[in-house]
Scaffold this motif. Structure first.
Motif, PDB file in Angstrom:
ATOM      1  N   UNK A 120      59.413  33.578  37.390  1.00  0.00           N
ATOM      2  CA  UNK A 120      59.110  32.428  36.542  1.00  0.00           C
ATOM      3  C   UNK A 120      57.630  32.087  36.630  1.00  0.00           C
ATOM      4  N   UNK A 121      57.018  31.902  35.459  1.00  0.00           N
ATOM      5  CA  UNK A 121      55.607  31.513  35.394  1.00  0.00           C
ATOM      6  C   UNK A 121      55.522  30.196  34.637  1.00  0.00           C
ATOM      7  N   UNK A 122      55.122  29.104  35.287  1.00  0.00           N
ATOM      8  CA  UNK A 122      55.067  27.808  34.601  1.00  0.00           C
ATOM      9  C   UNK A 122      53.958  27.747  33.576  1.00  0.00           C
ATOM     10  N   UNK A 182      56.392  26.170  20.738  1.00  0.00           N
ATOM     11  CA  UNK A 182      57.304  27.305  20.707  1.00  0.00           C
ATOM     12  C   UNK A 182      57.525  27.880  22.097  1.00  0.00           C
ATOM     13  N   UNK A 183      56.517  27.769  22.943  1.00  0.00           N
ATOM     14  CA  UNK A 183      56.622  28.311  24.303  1.00  0.00           C
ATOM     15  C   UNK A 183      56.266  27.214  25.293  1.00  0.00           C
ATOM     16  N   UNK A 184      57.211  26.894  26.152  1.00  0.00           N
ATOM     17  CA  UNK A 184      56.967  25.856  27.153  1.00  0.00           C
ATOM     18  C   UNK A 184      57.895  26.083  28.336  1.00  0.00           C
ATOM     19  N   UNK A 185      57.598  25.376  29.414  1.00  0.00           N
ATOM     20  CA  UNK A 185      58.437  25.450  30.614  1.00  0.00           C
ATOM     21  C   UNK A 185      58.823  24.046  31.051  1.00  0.00           C
ATOM     22  N   UNK A 186      59.937  23.972  31.739  1.00  0.00           N
ATOM     23  CA  UNK A 186      60.441  22.721  32.303  1.00  0.00           C
ATOM     24  C   UNK A 186      60.816  22.985  33.752  1.00  0.00           C
ATOM     25  N   UNK A 187      60.388  22.088  34.639  1.00  0.00           N
ATOM     26  CA  UNK A 187      60.749  22.186  36.051  1.00  0.00           C
ATOM     27  C   UNK A 187      61.170  20.814  36.564  1.00  0.00           C
ATOM     28  N   UNK A 263      69.173  20.079  48.226  1.00  0.00           N
ATOM     29  CA  UNK A 263      68.078  19.901  47.283  1.00  0.00           C
ATOM     30  C   UNK A 263      67.714  21.256  46.696  1.00  0.00           C
ATOM     31  N   UNK A 264      67.572  21.323  45.355  1.00  0.00           N
ATOM     32  CA  UNK A 264      67.224  22.593  44.733  1.00  0.00           C
ATOM     33  C   UNK A 264      66.278  22.366  43.562  1.00  0.00           C
ATOM     34  N   UNK A 265      65.596  23.436  43.187  1.00  0.00           N
ATOM     35  CA  UNK A 265      64.577  23.395  42.138  1.00  0.00           C
ATOM     36  C   UNK A 265      65.072  24.176  40.933  1.00  0.00           C
ATOM     37  N   UNK A 266      64.973  23.563  39.754  1.00  0.00           N
ATOM     38  CA  UNK A 266      65.401  24.192  38.505  1.00  0.00           C
ATOM     39  C   UNK A 266      64.169  24.511  37.667  1.00  0.00           C
ATOM     40  N   UNK A 267      64.112  25.735  37.148  1.00  0.00           N
ATOM     41  CA  UNK A 267      63.007  26.174  36.295  1.00  0.00           C
ATOM     42  C   UNK A 267      63.581  26.702  34.989  1.00  0.00           C
ATOM     43  N   UNK A 268      62.986  26.272  33.887  1.00  0.00           N
ATOM     44  CA  UNK A 268      63.416  26.699  32.557  1.00  0.00           C
ATOM     45  C   UNK A 268      62.205  27.221  31.807  1.00  0.00           C
ATOM     46  N   UNK A 269      62.360  28.359  31.136  1.00  0.00           N
ATOM     47  CA  UNK A 269      61.299  28.898  30.284  1.00  0.00           C
ATOM     48  C   UNK A 269      61.845  29.098  28.878  1.00  0.00           C
TER      49      UNK A 269
END
Length: 447
Positions: A120-122, A182-187, A263-269
């Motif tokens: 994953x690349x933010x 069009x291209x973004x990330x969510x964390x 506790x956990x980390x969520x990443x969306x691309x």
């Protein structure tokens, strides 16, 4: 002595009985055998019934959807795009309640080697950053909207503030963001309290990317939900609507019970139509065409369903939405320089947070591809704190990135130099959270 005599007498009596009454003995054994057989049958039937019931529940869970008419005694699931949220106040401190958290910390000392394959690349241009640091405990955060309720809380064992999601049918939590690129990330980070073997198989947190940022069900949206259930691995649900018609609905098998219990980390691309989701270092969803083509996505919605109001709570924090998230390798090769705020460190520290390894991995791939490349790694901080300490901190952070490249990916240290510039070269306003995020960055420069 008397006990021994009685034992011998009893034994002789039993032997005598079987010796003089073989017919009675055979009948007795036959009866005993039938009793044992019936008991075994009852045990088998009970186990089969139990397992059949569990399998039936699983099948129903996988085919029934919100609004299908099936309801839980604890928590009926309503119709609509945004199901209900339920929670509990235990172990949390807010403006109205107080308490201590005993939640385990899953990432505090986690070895970043685990994330060495994390891809994953933010995004590198912040759109929305909120750690709730400027908000008051007990309030609803000022940069969010909801058709239900919620409040900011603190937890003893975890820093910063958290948005506690409260119950309500069709409830959504929407950050103030529109016109998504069009291209973004969510964390974001997630904490769940009170989970146990009785946590419902219908308990899910969801992320919706929609063509509106209101509380209406969009004609176009992509949605991914993952389960908090503890008695069975329910996994991840992926679904979408395109032009008001469902195209995708699928249950992706994954046993994430131990992950969500901490506790956990969520990443969306999001890359145009493509949608990917990671939980901690593992990728669970990669759908090439989840979102509609040529439709402007307008909002991000957080939803929750199926949790028990009596004992369970779900909290989110450290939210970051950023434009970009594209391949940094080509940019570095083409421009000879990249700047990223996606490499994160613990507050006031040079300890790299594990979710930063996606970027460092791409830098390694560039160095691996061309053995002649040498890089300077430059650290920058925001303006909070002492100037001299920030200068040293930026240098230490650059050294930490170099150390990750040399120790994890075996890059020769001779190919890397470091420099710290502290707060001396800001690229944005240090008086805002978004601006500070842009100023906390690492540059990679080809020499």
């Amino acid at each position: 002595m008397k006990r021994t005599i009685y034992t011998v007498q009893a034994t002789l009596t039993i032997l005598l009985f079987f010796a003089i009454a073989p017919t009675a003995n055979a009948q007795l054994l036959k009866k005993l055998g039938k009793v044992a057989e019936r008991a075994a049958e009852r045990t088998i039937e009970k186990r089969v019934d139990q397992e059949t019931s569990e399998k039936t529940d699983q099948a129903l869970d996988s085919i029934l959807e919100p609004g299908s008419g099936r309801s839980s005694k604890k928590n009926p699931v309503p119709q609509g795009d945004n199901p209900p949220i339920e929670n509990d106040d235990s172990q949390i401190s807010s403006g109205n309640t107080s308490g201590n958290s005993s939640l385990p910390n899953s990432t505090g000392n986690q070895n970043i080697n685990i994330y060495s394959k994390f891809d994953f690349v933010p995004g590198d241009t912040p759109i929305f950053v909120d750690d709730f640091s400027n908000e008051f405990i007990g309030d609803f955060p000022s940069r969010w909207n909801s058709n239900g309720s919620g409040e900011l809380v603190t937890l003893t064992e975890h820093p910063n503030k958290w948005l506690k999601l409260l119950p309500g049918y069709n409830t959504a939590y929407i950050p103030d963001v529109t016109n998504l690129p069009e291209e973004f990330t969510l964390e974001f980070d997630v904490l769940a309290t009170g989970l146990d073997k009785k946590t419902s198989s219908q308990s899910y947190i969801g992320i919706v990317i929609s063509d509106n940022n209101t509380f209406k069900k969009g004609a176009n949206f992509g949605k991914v939900e993952y389960s908090f259930c503890q008695f069975i691995g329910r996994g991840v649900v992926v679904e979408n609507n395109i032009a008001s018609k469902r195209v995708i609905r699928n249950d992706v098998s994954a046993d994430i019970r131990n992950i969500v219990n901490q506790k956990h980390h969520v990443s969306v691309a999001v890359n145009k139509e493509r949608f990917r989701l990671w939980i901690n270092e593992s990728k669970y969803i990669d759908v090439p065409r989840l979102l509609p083509a040529n439709v402007q996505m307008q909002g991000i919605k957080f939803i929750l369903r199926g949790t028990d109001t009596e004992k369970e709570s779900v909290l989110i924090g450290n939210i970051k939405i950023a434009e970009g998230g594209v391949d940094l390798r080509r940019q570095l090769l083409a421009d000879g320089k990249i700047s990223t705020n996606g490499i994160l460190f613990d507050s006031g520290s040079a300890n790299i947070q594990p979710q930063s390894m996606g970027i460092i991995r791409q830098i390694y791939q560039v160095l691996q591809q061309d053995s002649s490349i040498q890089l300077k790694i430059v650290g920058h901080t925001d303006a909070d704190g002492d100037d001299n300490k920030n200068m040293q901190l930026s240098q230490n952070r650059a050294e930490s990135v170099k150390s990750a490249l040399t120790s994890i990916y075996n890059v020769s240290s001779n190919r890397l130099t470091t420099e710290g510039k502290g707060e001396t070269e800001p690229v944005s306003d240090n008086n805002t959270a978004d601006g500070k995020t842009q100023n906390r960055r690492v540059e990679f420069i080809k020499l």
